[in-house]
Structure formats: structure tokens, C-alpha cells
Design an enzyme around this catalytic site. Structure first.
Site, PDB file in Angstrom:
ATOM      1  N   GLU A 136       9.719  15.756  16.016  1.00 27.15           N
ATOM      2  CA  GLU A 136       9.851  15.755  14.809  1.00 27.15           C
ATOM      3  C   GLU A 136       9.317  16.675  14.020  1.00 27.15           C
ATOM      4  OE1 GLU A 136      10.770  12.428  11.265  1.00 27.15           O
ATOM      5  OE2 GLU A 136       8.822  12.317  12.099  1.00 27.15           O
ATOM      6  N   LYS A 194       0.711  -1.042   0.044  1.00 28.45           N
ATOM      7  CA  LYS A 194      -0.094   0.153  -0.015  1.00 28.45           C
ATOM      8  C   LYS A 194       0.733   1.315   0.039  1.00 28.45           C
ATOM      9  CE  LYS A 194      -1.906   2.808   2.999  1.00 28.45           C
ATOM     10  NZ  LYS A 194      -2.210   4.117   2.019  1.00 28.45           N
ATOM     11  N   CYS A 231      13.466  11.267   6.854  1.00 28.39           N
ATOM     12  CA  CYS A 231      13.742  10.866   8.072  1.00 28.39           C
ATOM     13  C   CYS A 231      14.860  10.990   8.673  1.00 28.39           C
ATOM     14  CB  CYS A 231      13.086   9.477   8.320  1.00 28.39           C
ATOM     15  SG  CYS A 231      13.758   8.260   7.205  1.00 28.39           S
ATOM     16  N   GLU A 242      10.292   1.372  10.086  1.00 32.41           N
ATOM     17  CA  GLU A 242      11.164   2.658  10.149  1.00 32.41           C
ATOM     18  C   GLU A 242      10.319   3.652  10.251  1.00 32.41           C
ATOM     19  OE1 GLU A 242      13.209   5.352   9.190  1.00 32.41           O
ATOM     20  OE2 GLU A 242      12.630   5.157   7.200  1.00 32.41           O
TER      21      GLU A 242
HETATM   22  O1  TXE Z   1       2.413   9.478   7.928  1.00 33.89           O
HETATM   23  P1  TXE Z   1       1.496   8.096   8.219  1.00 33.89           P
HETATM   24  P2  TXE Z   1       1.758  10.927   7.918  1.00 33.89           P
HETATM   25  C1  TXE Z   1       6.368  11.451   9.825  1.00 33.89           C
HETATM   26  C2  TXE Z   1       6.434  12.911   9.819  1.00 33.89           C
HETATM   27  C3  TXE Z   1       4.840  13.331   9.511  1.00 33.89           C
HETATM   28  C4  TXE Z   1       4.094  12.105  10.411  1.00 33.89           C
HETATM   29  C5  TXE Z   1       2.954  11.847   9.824  1.00 33.89           C
HETATM   30  O2  TXE Z   1       6.713  13.399  11.055  1.00 33.89           O
HETATM   31  O3  TXE Z   1       4.677  14.720   9.812  1.00 33.89           O
HETATM   32  O4  TXE Z   1       5.085  11.019  10.223  1.00 33.89           O
HETATM   33  O5  TXE Z   1       2.859  11.795   8.537  1.00 33.89           O
HETATM   34  C6  TXE Z   1      -0.309   4.480   6.124  1.00 33.89           C
HETATM   35  N1  TXE Z   1      -2.497   1.231   9.554  1.00 33.89           N
HETATM   36  N2  TXE Z   1       6.728  10.686   8.619  1.00 33.89           N
HETATM   37  O6  TXE Z   1       0.399  11.023   8.627  1.00 33.89           O
HETATM   38  O7  TXE Z   1       0.216   8.338   8.590  1.00 33.89           O
HETATM   39  C7  TXE Z   1      -0.553   5.732   5.409  1.00 33.89           C
HETATM   40  O8  TXE Z   1      -1.840   5.518   4.410  1.00 33.89           O
HETATM   41  C8  TXE Z   1      -1.730   0.881   8.506  1.00 33.89           C
HETATM   42  C9  TXE Z   1       8.001  10.161   8.653  1.00 33.89           C
HETATM   43  O9  TXE Z   1       1.516  11.231   6.276  1.00 33.89           O
HETATM   44  O10 TXE Z   1       2.419   7.391   9.207  1.00 33.89           O
HETATM   45  C10 TXE Z   1       0.905   5.766   4.695  1.00 33.89           C
HETATM   46  O11 TXE Z   1       0.889   4.822   3.661  1.00 33.89           O
HETATM   47  N3  TXE Z   1      -1.086   2.122   7.596  1.00 33.89           N
HETATM   48  C11 TXE Z   1       8.270   9.036   7.678  1.00 33.89           C
HETATM   49  C12 TXE Z   1       1.914   5.312   5.545  1.00 33.89           C
HETATM   50  O12 TXE Z   1       1.101   4.531   6.596  1.00 33.89           O
HETATM   51  C13 TXE Z   1      -1.342   3.336   8.205  1.00 33.89           C
HETATM   52  C14 TXE Z   1       7.534   9.276   6.251  1.00 33.89           C
HETATM   53  C15 TXE Z   1       2.399   6.310   6.463  1.00 33.89           C
HETATM   54  O13 TXE Z   1       1.798   7.341   6.675  1.00 33.89           O
HETATM   55  C16 TXE Z   1      -2.400   3.421   8.927  1.00 33.89           C
HETATM   56  C17 TXE Z   1       6.479   9.992   6.430  1.00 33.89           C
HETATM   57  C18 TXE Z   1      -2.797   2.508   9.986  1.00 33.89           C
HETATM   58  N4  TXE Z   1      -3.828   2.705  10.839  1.00 33.89           N
HETATM   59  C19 TXE Z   1       5.898  10.694   7.660  1.00 33.89           C
HETATM   60  N5  TXE Z   1      -2.615   5.110   9.117  1.00 33.89           N
HETATM   61  C20 TXE Z   1       9.636   8.592   7.513  1.00 33.89           C
HETATM   62  N6  TXE Z   1       9.817   7.763   8.350  1.00 33.89           N
HETATM   63  O14 TXE Z   1      10.265   8.887   6.764  1.00 33.89           O
HETATM   64  C21 TXE Z   1      -1.794   5.290   8.042  1.00 33.89           C
HETATM   65  N7  TXE Z   1      -0.984   4.160   7.276  1.00 33.89           N
END
Ligand code: TXE
Length: 459
Positions: free
Chosen positions: A363, A152, A261, A227
Site C-alpha cells: 500500500e 480519538k 483505503c 478497517e
Molecule cells: O496511520 P495510523 P498513519 C495507512 C496508509 C498510511 C499508513 C500509516 O498506508 O501510509 O496507514 O498511516 C492512531 N494505538 N492508512 O501512520 O498510525 C492514530 O493516532 C492506538 C490507511 O497515519 O494507523 C490515528 O488516530 N491507536 C487508513 C489512527 O490510529 C493508534 C487510513 C490511524 O493512524 C496507535 C490511514 C496505537 N498504538 C492510514 N498508533 C485507511 N484504512 O483508510 C496510532 N494510532
């Protein structure tokens, strides 16, 4: 669901809002494909990966354009980092898997043979900052080790995952080996993590989402790799080569608008060079070109969305409330035409904050960095470790022994000395503390995407 170009807020695509039943169909397809894929020879699987790499490479320019449009990142970055690495990931794991050897542990009267078997169906969930780069980083080793996949991509950046699906059909990868399901994290993502037939989850995303994923997967004893976020320190000593360090620290702070990240979002500078360094940093950052992501000259594009920009701006407001001084940026740049509506933000540098303040430890994931002075090696280490994250960091000094000591004392998965994001795909990638669990990369990926089985033969 609508997909937008964040640099203009124009709608660029519609994607399916899938749910449980589509995940169920994807799992069924992956189950059907698994037996044949799992017994393919390693050489054949590697040949498939190389075929996918070739097909992606021939569409590199298209990948870069889609990625730039979907994320708002500069086209040169999308070309040199996203498109190039997506191809490299498939080639790299093709090479790694054929080199892999079963381990043998002889005893006086017996022989132990450790073999690596596929786990089954791998659930892969990826974020929006490096869409195809991270998806291919997971799909390639999962396939190399004989697993089938349900993946996904982020709902904010679905375009290159869609292109990958088309490429897989074009090259003739057997149906069901890779299944891509678009939709919301709380619906599709959650359904993948909950599905009992998906035996392994590799997730990259926010720490809060990572907690949810872990809580759902743990009672089912799924293999789990998380990660998550980072709040990485760039530690600058007075004996560092200033020119190289300013450029390196600025790149580390603002690459992809600070939405990586690994970004060095806390800059710790030895007090005797603090003011000079900060001035040089401001000058360097002031020359960065911000604007149209499709322009070859652009170095800073748009953030991922209006909502995300608001979150980042709320941290800038908080920095001021906490007593910080905005010495560079802090505003939305004035851009013309359709870009005026984009989610742009100037690169922002904050000084004068307490090193344990929220802006210095949480962050932000945007183009906002904090700078703090330090007086000793020990103090720099304490400050670097004063966050709940432990992903990466960098140390800048001409004294390599000192830099090495400091690097070892940083509680994180990765540290660069006199460079940043200098990647070798063979090394372990991942973090400590709230930055996640497990390591991927090279042999660590091959181990994660497989089950080790020991077979002991008595002579
Ligand atoms: O990420 P999400 P978001 C950090 C960064 C950012 C914060 C939130 O600080 O501001 O995270 O970002 C999927 N079960 N990073 O809200 O939601 C979602 O659809 C399973 C750091 O955009 O964590 C997407 O495919 N999956 C990071 C993926 O998780 C779920 C990069 C990541 O989205 C889910 C991005 C659930 N319940 C944001 N809910 C890095 N480590 O580089 C959401 N998703």
C-alpha cells in the site's frame, strides 16, 4: 501539539497532547453516563442522532472548510463527500435503529427471543484521510445501540472532531455520552485500547497499527473491528465502455490524492487494449487540476504531510529501481506563493513493473498507480489476489456474467462492477486478509456495536 495545513505548512491550531489520565477521565465520564443512555428508548436515541445531523448540516460549509484546511483535500470533495456523509451517517443510523427488530425463534414447547444489548463503553480510533466521515460512521451506530463513547481522532486532523464536540454540547447531548480525547496514537490511542473498562474497539488506520491494536485488545477479549489498508485492483476488460472506464478508473486511482483505503491503485488491463487505455488514462489525468484546495476548480490537493509525501516518493524511486517506467507524473508540481511549501505530488502512473513487485503489492496510499497487462480472466484474478490485502476492487466490462465471475473470485470484502465507491450505507463494509477483521455498515454495524442475548422461555 501543533496542527498544520499541509497545503501551506502553516500552523492552524493547537491541540492538547492528552495522555492516560485524560483517557481515564473520559472513561469515568462515559461510565457515569452509560446507565441512563443504555435505557433510553430507541426512538429517543434516534431523535438525538437526527438532532446532531441537523446541527451538523447547518454547519456543512464550516465542516468542509475545516476538513479541506486540515487535510489539504479539495474543498469540493470536502463539501460533497466529507461534510455530506457526516450528516448522512447520523440520519442513516437513526433510521436503521428504529427499524431493527428483535429476532424470534419459536420451538414446539418454547420461544427464543434474541435481543441486542449495548456493549458498554466503545473506544473509537480514526485516521486522517476522511476525519469526520469516519468518526461519524462509528459514533452514530455506537450511540444508536446505547453505548457511550471515548473517541480519538487522528492528531493530524483534529479540527472537525473538535467541531463535533461543540455541536454535541450545543444540542444538549447528556454529558459523558461522547468523550473526545485528542493526542498521539501511541499515547491516547494505546491508552484507549488498553483500558479494561472499554469493552469494544473500532479502529480504522494503517495495517501495522491495526496489528498492535489487535495484540493489545485480544487478551482482554474486547469486541474488535479493524478497517485497515488496501491495494485494490481495477480490472479492465477489452469489452468495457472506454470513456466511462477511463474516467471511473482515474477517479478510483486519485480521489483524495489516492489516500482512500478503497482506491484502485493497481490497474490491470486486458492486453489488447492496454496501450490505448494507458494513453487515454494519461490524457484524462493530465487534465486534472492540481493546486489550492480552497479553489472550486481544484481536483487534486495536497497530501496529508511532508513526511507522508516522502514515503510516497520513496515508492516512486523504488518503482524506477524495480524497472518501472513513469509514464505520467512522478514530480512535485511547481506551485506559487504559500502553496510552494505544500505537500503536493503529481498524479503518477507507472508501467513495466512485475505484478508481484513491491510497488504493485504494497500500500502506497498516495497518487501513484501501477498498470499491468493481462491476457485472460484467470490471469487477471491471480494478479488481483497477489497482495496481502483484500479490501475492495472494481471490474469494468460490458459482459456482466464475466464481471460477476471475476468479482466473486477476488478475495476482498467489496467489489464494484462498472463503478467505484458507489456506496449504499446498508451494505457490509470491511476487508479480508491484512485489510482487517469484521464488517461495519447497516445491520453489521448495529450487530457489532451490541451484544446479542438469547432468552429462551419454556411454555
Ligand atoms: O496511520 P495510523 P498513519 C495507512 C496508509 C498510511 C499508513 C500509516 O498506508 O501510509 O496507514 O498511516 C492512531 N494505538 N492508512 O501512520 O498510525 C492514530 O493516532 C492506538 C490507511 O497515519 O494507523 C490515528 O488516530 N491507536 C487508513 C489512527 O490510529 C493508534 C487510513 C490511524 O493512524 C496507535 C490511514 C496505537 N498504538 C492510514 N498508533 C485507511 N484504512 O483508510 C496510532 N494510532
Amino acid at each position: 501539539m501543533d496542527d498544520f495545513n499541509p497545503a501551506t505548512t502553516q500552523k492552524i491550531a493547537s491541540i492538547p497532547r492528552s495522555g492516560k489520565s485524560e483517557v481515564e477521565a473520559a472513561v469515568k465520564a462515559a461510565e457515569l453516563a452509560f446507565p441512563a443512555w443504555a435505557v433510553e428508548t430507541v426512538e429517543n436515541r434516534a431523535a438525538w442522532l437526527n438532532k446532531i445531523a441537523d446541527a451538523l448540516e447547518s454547519r456543512s460549509e464550516e465542516i468542509a472548510a475545516l476538513e479541506s484546511m486540515d487535510t489539504g483535500k479539495p474543498i469540493t470533495l470536502a463539501r460533497n463527500v466529507d461534510a455530506a456523509r457526516s450528516v448522512a451517517n447520523f440520519r442513516f443510523f437513526a433510521e436503521q435503529v428504529v427499524k431493527m427488530q428483535d429476532k424470534k425463534f419459536p420451538m414446539d414447547d418454547a420461544e427464543n427471543n434474541v435481543i441486542q444489548k449495548p456493549v458498554g463503553i466503545a473506544g473509537l480510533i480514526t485516521p486522517w484521510n476522511l476525519p469526520l466521515y469516519l468518526l461519524s460512521w462509528k459514533i452514530a451506530p455506537a450511540l444508536a445501540m446505547g453505548n457511550t463513547v471515548v473517541a480519538k481522532p487522528s492528531e493530524l486532523t483534529p479540527l472537525t472532531a473538535d467541531l463535533l464536540a461543540k455541536v454535541l454540547v450545543e444540542v444538549g447531548l447528556p454529558a459523558g455520552v461522547v468523550n473526545i480525547v485528542h493526542g498521539l496514537g501511541s499515547e491516547v490511542g494505546q491508552a484507549i485500547v488498553e483500558h479494561p473498562e472499554i469493552k469494544l474497539i473500532s479502529f480504522t488506520g494503517g495495517t501495522a497499527t491495526g496489528k498492535l491494536v489487535a495484540a493489545t485488545a485480544a487478551p482482554m477479549f474486547k469486541k474488535l473491528s479493524l478497517e485497515l489498508g488496501g491495494k485494490n485492483a481495477s480490472i479492465v476488460f477489452a469489452d468495457a465502455d472506454m470513456q466511462n472506464t477511463v474516467a471511473g478508473v482515474a477517479r478510483s486511482a486519485f480521489l483524495n490524492q489516492g489516500q482512500v483505503c478503497l482506491c484502485g491503485s493497481r490497474i490491470l488491463v486486458e492486453r489488447k487494449i492496454h496501450d490505448e487505455f494507458v494513453q487515454m488514462l494519461c490524457e484524462h489525468v493530465g487534465e486534472m487540476v492540481i493546486g489550492d484546495p480552497s479553489n472550486e476548480e481544484t481536483q487534486l490537493g495536497s497530501l496529508i504531510s511532508q513526511e507522508h509525501r516522502q514515503k510516497v516518493e520513496s515508492y516512486i524511486a523504488l518503482a524506477e529501481q524495480e524497472g518501472g517506467v513513469l509514464i505520467h507524473g512522478g514530480e512535485r508540481p511547481e506551485l506559487e506563493g504559500e502553496l510552494a511549501a505544500g505537500a503536493y505530488l503529481q498524479p503518477t502512473i507507472v508501467t513495466g513493473l512485475d505484478s508481484e513487485s513491491r510497488c504493485s503489492t504494497e500500500e502506497i496510499f498516495g497518487p501513484v498507480v501501477v498498470v499491468h497487462p493481462f491476457d485472460s480472466e484467470e490471469e487477471a484474478v491471480v494478479m488481483a489476489n497477489a497482495t496481502e490485502y483484500g479490501l475492495a476492487g472494481s471490474v469494468w466490462s460490458s459482459d456482466i456474467a464475466k464481471a460477476g465471475r471475476v468479482a466473486e473470485a477476488i478475495d476482498s470484502g467489496m467489489v464494484w462492477i462498472n463503478c467505484w465507491l458507489h456506496r449504499d450505507l446498508r451494505v457490509p463494509f470491511g476487508g479480508t486478509k491484512n485489510s482487517g477483521v469484521g464488517r461495519e455498515g447497516g445491520e453489521w454495524s448495529l450487530a457489532f456495536f451490541s451484544e446479542a442475548q438469547n432468552i429462551c422461555i419454556k411454555r
